[in-house]
Structure formats: C-alpha cells, structure tokens
Design a protein around this motif. Structure first.
Motif, PDB file in Angstrom:
ATOM      1  N   TYR A  94       0.834  -1.191   0.000  1.00  0.00           N
ATOM      2  CA  TYR A  94       0.000   0.000   0.000  1.00  0.00           C
ATOM      3  C   TYR A  94       0.877   1.252   0.000  1.00  0.00           C
ATOM      4  CZ  TYR A  94      -3.629  -3.233   1.602  1.00  0.00           C
ATOM      5  OH  TYR A  94      -4.507  -4.277   1.714  1.00  0.00           O
ATOM      6  N   CYS A  95       0.485   2.235  -0.797  1.00  0.00           N
ATOM      7  CA  CYS A  95       1.145   3.525  -0.691  1.00  0.00           C
ATOM      8  C   CYS A  95       0.261   4.450   0.149  1.00  0.00           C
ATOM      9  CB  CYS A  95       1.433   4.128  -2.052  1.00  0.00           C
ATOM     10  SG  CYS A  95       0.008   4.423  -3.108  1.00  0.00           S
ATOM     11  N   ALA A  96       0.899   5.395   0.787  1.00  0.00           N
ATOM     12  CA  ALA A  96       0.191   6.287   1.697  1.00  0.00           C
ATOM     13  C   ALA A  96       0.935   7.608   1.778  1.00  0.00           C
ATOM     14  CB  ALA A  96       0.089   5.651   3.080  1.00  0.00           C
ATOM     15  N   LYS A  97       0.227   8.639   2.208  1.00  0.00           N
ATOM     16  CA  LYS A  97       0.913   9.909   2.430  1.00  0.00           C
ATOM     17  C   LYS A  97       0.229  10.710   3.523  1.00  0.00           C
ATOM     18  CE  LYS A  97      -1.058  13.137  -0.952  1.00  0.00           C
ATOM     19  NZ  LYS A  97      -0.672  14.123  -1.989  1.00  0.00           N
ATOM     20  N   GLN A  98       0.948  11.680   4.015  1.00  0.00           N
ATOM     21  CA  GLN A  98       0.439  12.502   5.095  1.00  0.00           C
ATOM     22  C   GLN A  98      -0.384  13.673   4.570  1.00  0.00           C
ATOM     23  OE1 GLN A  98       4.076  13.646   7.078  1.00  0.00           O
ATOM     24  NE2 GLN A  98       4.015  11.856   8.418  1.00  0.00           N
ATOM     25  N   ALA A  99      -1.311  14.116   5.417  1.00  0.00           N
ATOM     26  CA  ALA A  99      -2.042  15.357   5.145  1.00  0.00           C
ATOM     27  C   ALA A  99      -1.310  16.537   5.754  1.00  0.00           C
ATOM     28  CB  ALA A  99      -3.452  15.266   5.713  1.00  0.00           C
ATOM     29  N   ILE A 100      -0.644  16.277   6.878  1.00  0.00           N
ATOM     30  CA  ILE A 100       0.171  17.291   7.543  1.00  0.00           C
ATOM     31  C   ILE A 100       1.475  16.625   7.966  1.00  0.00           C
ATOM     32  CG2 ILE A 100      -1.755  18.712   8.339  1.00  0.00           C
ATOM     33  CD1 ILE A 100      -1.569  17.318  11.037  1.00  0.00           C
ATOM     34  N   PRO A 101       2.563  17.357   8.095  1.00  0.00           N
ATOM     35  CA  PRO A 101       3.842  16.752   8.486  1.00  0.00           C
ATOM     36  C   PRO A 101       3.757  16.109   9.853  1.00  0.00           C
ATOM     37  CG  PRO A 101       4.160  18.978   7.669  1.00  0.00           C
ATOM     38  CD  PRO A 101       2.697  18.810   7.841  1.00  0.00           C
ATOM     39  N   GLY A 102       4.432  14.969   9.993  1.00  0.00           N
ATOM     40  CA  GLY A 102       4.450  14.290  11.274  1.00  0.00           C
ATOM     41  C   GLY A 102       5.489  13.193  11.287  1.00  0.00           C
ATOM     42  N   ARG A 103       5.316  12.279  12.222  1.00  0.00           N
ATOM     43  CA  ARG A 103       6.213  11.133  12.322  1.00  0.00           C
ATOM     44  C   ARG A 103       6.223  10.396  10.991  1.00  0.00           C
ATOM     45  NH1 ARG A 103       8.203   7.054  16.003  1.00  0.00           N
ATOM     46  NH2 ARG A 103       7.773   5.002  15.090  1.00  0.00           N
ATOM     47  N   PHE A 104       7.356   9.830  10.643  1.00  0.00           N
ATOM     48  CA  PHE A 104       7.549   9.301   9.293  1.00  0.00           C
ATOM     49  C   PHE A 104       6.579   8.178   8.941  1.00  0.00           C
ATOM     50  CE2 PHE A 104       9.555   5.185   9.966  1.00  0.00           C
ATOM     51  CZ  PHE A 104      10.036   5.272  11.251  1.00  0.00           C
ATOM     52  N   ASP A 105       6.021   7.462   9.908  1.00  0.00           N
ATOM     53  CA  ASP A 105       5.132   6.355   9.594  1.00  0.00           C
ATOM     54  C   ASP A 105       3.674   6.646   9.941  1.00  0.00           C
ATOM     55  OD1 ASP A 105       5.940   4.223  12.461  1.00  0.00           O
ATOM     56  OD2 ASP A 105       5.525   6.366  12.283  1.00  0.00           O
ATOM     57  N   ASP A 106       3.375   7.902  10.166  1.00  0.00           N
ATOM     58  CA  ASP A 106       2.014   8.299  10.521  1.00  0.00           C
ATOM     59  C   ASP A 106       1.338   8.886   9.296  1.00  0.00           C
ATOM     60  OD1 ASP A 106       0.548  10.739  12.836  1.00  0.00           O
ATOM     61  OD2 ASP A 106      -0.282   8.982  11.821  1.00  0.00           O
ATOM     62  N   MET A 107       0.523   8.094   8.618  1.00  0.00           N
ATOM     63  CA  MET A 107      -0.088   8.473   7.348  1.00  0.00           C
ATOM     64  C   MET A 107      -1.579   8.759   7.486  1.00  0.00           C
ATOM     65  SD  MET A 107       2.483   8.403   5.396  1.00  0.00           S
ATOM     66  CE  MET A 107       4.130   7.696   5.363  1.00  0.00           C
ATOM     67  N   HIS A 108      -2.101   9.558   6.568  1.00  0.00           N
ATOM     68  CA  HIS A 108      -3.504   9.943   6.620  1.00  0.00           C
ATOM     69  C   HIS A 108      -4.287   9.469   5.398  1.00  0.00           C
ATOM     70  CE1 HIS A 108      -1.158  13.032   8.899  1.00  0.00           C
ATOM     71  NE2 HIS A 108      -1.979  12.596   9.837  1.00  0.00           N
ATOM     72  N   TYR A 109      -3.628   9.386   4.257  1.00  0.00           N
ATOM     73  CA  TYR A 109      -4.284   8.953   3.043  1.00  0.00           C
ATOM     74  C   TYR A 109      -3.680   7.621   2.600  1.00  0.00           C
ATOM     75  CZ  TYR A 109      -5.517  13.927   2.833  1.00  0.00           C
ATOM     76  OH  TYR A 109      -5.977  15.185   3.126  1.00  0.00           O
ATOM     77  N   TRP A 110      -4.556   6.720   2.170  1.00  0.00           N
ATOM     78  CA  TRP A 110      -4.115   5.389   1.774  1.00  0.00           C
ATOM     79  C   TRP A 110      -4.681   5.040   0.411  1.00  0.00           C
ATOM     80  CZ3 TRP A 110      -0.855   2.450   4.797  1.00  0.00           C
ATOM     81  CH2 TRP A 110      -0.609   2.949   6.080  1.00  0.00           C
ATOM     82  N   GLY A 111      -3.874   4.365  -0.377  1.00  0.00           N
ATOM     83  CA  GLY A 111      -4.335   3.868  -1.658  1.00  0.00           C
ATOM     84  C   GLY A 111      -4.744   2.413  -1.544  1.00  0.00           C
ATOM     85  N   LYS A 112      -5.377   1.924  -2.572  1.00  0.00           N
ATOM     86  CA  LYS A 112      -5.655   0.498  -2.644  1.00  0.00           C
ATOM     87  C   LYS A 112      -4.345  -0.220  -2.938  1.00  0.00           C
ATOM     88  CE  LYS A 112     -10.385   1.051  -4.227  1.00  0.00           C
ATOM     89  NZ  LYS A 112     -11.380   0.758  -5.280  1.00  0.00           N
ATOM     90  N   GLY A 113      -4.202  -1.392  -2.437  1.00  0.00           N
ATOM     91  CA  GLY A 113      -2.938  -2.083  -2.531  1.00  0.00           C
ATOM     92  C   GLY A 113      -2.680  -2.726  -3.872  1.00  0.00           C
ATOM     93  N   THR A 114      -1.447  -3.145  -4.051  1.00  0.00           N
ATOM     94  CA  THR A 114      -1.055  -3.921  -5.220  1.00  0.00           C
ATOM     95  C   THR A 114      -0.336  -5.172  -4.712  1.00  0.00           C
ATOM     96  OG1 THR A 114       0.125  -3.854  -7.344  1.00  0.00           O
ATOM     97  CG2 THR A 114       1.155  -2.671  -5.531  1.00  0.00           C
TER      98      THR A 114
END
Length: 120
Positions: A94-114
């Motif tokens: 799964y890929c993911a990204k943050q909405a606001i800066p934070g801890r490197f593994d704290d994500m807010h948006y997630w894609g469907k996996g491959t």
C-alpha cells in the motif's frame, strides 16, 4: 486525495520489481509519503517512506539494503524499487501519504494495494 498503486505482480526470488504510486493533489515538501505491506495473517508493516522534499528517507529493517524509495515531483509519483526479493516479501503493498507533516510512519491517506508475490 487519491493514491493509485501499480506495478505489482509475480516475481522470482532474487529478482526485482518497481512499484509506482500516482498521487492526486499537491504534496507539501514537508509531508511524508511511503509504502506499507500486509501479508496474510500478519499485521501491516512499514516498508519505506520519504519526505517529499527528498531530504530524508526511512527504510524498514526487513528491507534495508534491498529496497529503495524515491519520488518524482513533476509526476507527483512515488516509487519503490525492490531488489533481491524474497518469498517473505510476498504481501499486498500500500502507498500512503500525510495530510500534515508528522512522524515518518504516521499516514492519513491510503491507496488500494497492489499484490506482490515472490516465488521460491
């Protein structure tokens, strides 16, 4: 925000594969984007992340030295280059990204996996 991962498939152990994740919307240079994976019956595992400025990367212990993360600002796309893959790398990625800066593994948006399947 939409994240679309692609590039998964079947690969032999020792081989290579590159995953891509196309992101909609602008990604702030301070935000982190990354990859996680989940194998059947296991918890989700952090794989790798990158601050969008490119100044910092974070690599999980289980893939260190084998996987590389990068991004293309112009294409707003995240990549995961997988080399010397092992059967234990088999998982949905799964890929993911943050909405606001934070801890490197704290994500807010997630894609469907491959799905990535490594044959021995």
């Amino acid at each position: 925000v939409q994240l679309q991962a692609s590039g998964g498939g079947l690969v032999q152990a020792g081989g290579s594969l590159r995953l891509s994740c196309a992101a909609s919307g602008r990604t702030s240079s301070r935000n982190v984007a990354g990859w996680f994976r989940q194998a059947p019956g296991k918890e989700r595992e952090f794989v790798a992340a990158i601050r969008w400025s490119g100044i910092s990367t974070y690599i999980g212990d289980s893939v260190k030295g084998r996987f590389t993360i990068s991004r293309d600002n112009a294409k707003n796309t995240l990549y995961l280059q997988m080399t010397r893959v092992k059967p234990d790398d088999t998982a949905v990625y799964y890929c993911a990204k943050q909405a606001i800066p934070g801890r490197f593994d704290d994500m807010h948006y997630w894609g469907k996996g491959t799905q990535v399947t490594v044959s021995s």
